[in-house]
Design an enzyme around this catalytic site. Structure first.
Site, PDB file in Angstrom:
ATOM      1  N   ASP A   1       0.820  -1.216   0.000  1.00  8.90           N
ATOM      2  CA  ASP A   1       0.000   0.000   0.000  1.00  8.90           C
ATOM      3  C   ASP A   1       0.849   1.258   0.000  1.00  8.90           C
ATOM      4  OD1 ASP A   1       0.711  -0.702   2.727  1.00  8.90           O
ATOM      5  OD2 ASP A   1      -0.629   0.896   3.388  1.00  8.90           O
TER       6      ASP A   1
ATOM      7  N   GLU B   1      -0.052  -1.204   5.638  1.00  4.27           N
ATOM      8  CA  GLU B   1       0.981  -0.778   6.588  1.00  4.27           C
ATOM      9  C   GLU B   1       0.820   0.691   6.914  1.00  4.27           C
ATOM     10  OE1 GLU B   1       5.154   0.680   7.705  1.00  4.27           O
ATOM     11  OE2 GLU B   1       3.798   1.379   6.147  1.00  4.27           O
TER      12      GLU B   1
HETATM   13 ZN    ZN Z   1       6.826   1.800   4.142  1.00  2.00          ZN
END
Ligand code: ZN
Length: 418
Positions: free
Chosen positions: A79, A174
């Protein structure tokens, strides 16, 4: 074109921006598109046990070529940051960068200047990749993804290189703090792992903050302001007194660096009847984190005591802990990374992370996981950039690291161990 560059240019064109407000997992469908395509690519390279689990985590194996070697993992997230547009990324390769200003074509106000960016001045002569001026690039962390896939390809094509089972994981979300939410450490079957999500060549990070979130609530008493004399207890005023009591010149994000911790009020819900202040507390040493929380309790009581009858309470929520507490018990994990870089002539740069990584959480979930460089620079920004040569070097580090673990595991003639 170098294989890692070809992959990187391909991956950054997927829109994989994550979204904190979403209640699905992964938080956005675009991440699943890339995750599924990565699984297909790993299968086509000949990797083993390629799976996409119900949460979107992609895992795979490069089977061992040597026995008695611990299983190590390499992890990267797909992401990109919600802070900056990540759709329609148009990567530009600036071949043999000559040190002059790089103006990005889609927004002339975005200019990368070597004089202002020391890491860029260091990479003069390299091939530099940027976005086009209106989006981030997504090197954080698609550089890591491209480097790991390229290392997998290399290891599978060179079976004479000794290594144990190598496990790969690509994870979503994340950037919104949920990268490890559904990570199945037992199913991953690695003893140790590395996130490949760092900055400049040679970076090796194994210390992160210990982090808590704290909510301080003041409970007042509201009544008609025209008839409030001697009765109203204004929680907003108590909260303001509390904020005012915080140390003005120390212990804040704006006055600390390196190994200094801080207390940071970042949002407030205010009403006469009830006001809550949300803070984050950070320190590299967990007991010092708790000292800061005791200080907050004391200051909250002191502020409340100015308004007899007004009550305060404090709630602490653990966020993550300094991964070093775990990694100090497994020194070989960081030692092998240092050795791999040294073998390649890379100067090792060790520094504390003033934040957390997925590795901070994974380390406490039973998988000791420091972070190694991927070459990412100016991330979460339209000025994000990366050097192709740094990406190539990161691929070499991954391959060499796999080999270092095998070299350490192999008994020497005479039965001793290195
Ligand atoms: Zn990162």
């Amino acid at each position: 074109m170098s294989p890692v560059l070809e992959r990187f240019l391909r991956y950054v064109q997927y829109d994989t921006q994550s979204n904190e407000a979403s209640t699905t997992y992964p938080s956005t469908p675009g991440q699943l598109v890339l995750l599924n395509d990565l699984a297909a690519e790993l299968r086509s390279l000949g990797a083993g046990d390629v799976t996409v689990d119900e949460h979107g985590y992609v895992t795979a194996t490069v089977p061992a070529t040597s026995t008695h070697v611990p299983t190590i993992g390499f992890i990267a997230h797909v992401d990109t940051s919600p802070e900056m547009p990540g759709a329609g990324v148009r990567p530009i390769v600036h071949r043999r960068y000559d040190g002059t200003d790089i103006a990005l074509p889609d927004d002339g106000s975005v200019v990368l200047r070597a004089a202002e960016i020391p890491a860029l001045a260091e990479r003069i002569g390299d091939d530099i990749v940027t976005a086009s001026g209106t989006t981030l690039l997504g090197a954080d962390n698609k550089a890591g993804v491209a480097e790991i896939v390229t290392a997998v390809e290399y290891l599978l094509a060179h079976p004479h290189i000794p290594h144990g089972d190598i496990r790969i994981a690509f994870t979503p979300d994340e950037e919104v703090g949920r990268g490890t939410l559904h990570f199945d450490v037992a199913a991953f079957r690695a003893q140790y792992a590395y996130t490949v999500d760092g900055g400049s060549r040679g970076e090796l990070e194994y210390e992160s903050f210990s982090a808590d979130a704290v909510t301080v609530t003041f409970h007042g008493f509201n009544t008609h302001p025209g008839y409030a004399k001697g009765r109203m207890l204004n929680a907003i005023k108590a909260a303001a007194a509390f904020i005012d009591l915080l140390p003005p010149d120390t212990m804040s994000p704006e006055t600390t660096e390196r190994y200094e911790g801080f207390i940071h009020p970042y949002t407030m819900q205010a009403g006469v009847d009830r006001t809550s202040v949300r803070l984050i507390v950070r320190d590299f040493v967990t007991p010092a984190l708790q000292d800061k929380e005791r200080l907050l309790a004391t200051l909250a009581e002191r502020a409340a005591s100015r308004f007899p009858g007004l009550r305060t309470d404090l709630a602490i929520q653990e966020q993550y802990r300094n991964m070093r507490e775990v990694l100090d018990r497994h020194p070989q994990v960081v030692d092998c990374a240092r050795e791999a870089m040294r073998r390649l002539g890379v100067t090792v740069r060790e520094r504390p992370i003033r934040g957390g990584t997925d590795g901070s959480r994974l380390s406490f979930m039973g998988l000791p996981t420091p972070n190694i460089f991927a070459g990412e620079q100016n991330f979460h920004s339209r000025q994000e950039w990366i050097s192709v040569q740094d990406m190539d070097k990161a691929v070499e580090v991954i391959v060499t690291l796999a080999q270092v673990w095998a070299d350490h595991a192999r008994p020497l003639p005479g039965g001793g161990k290195r």
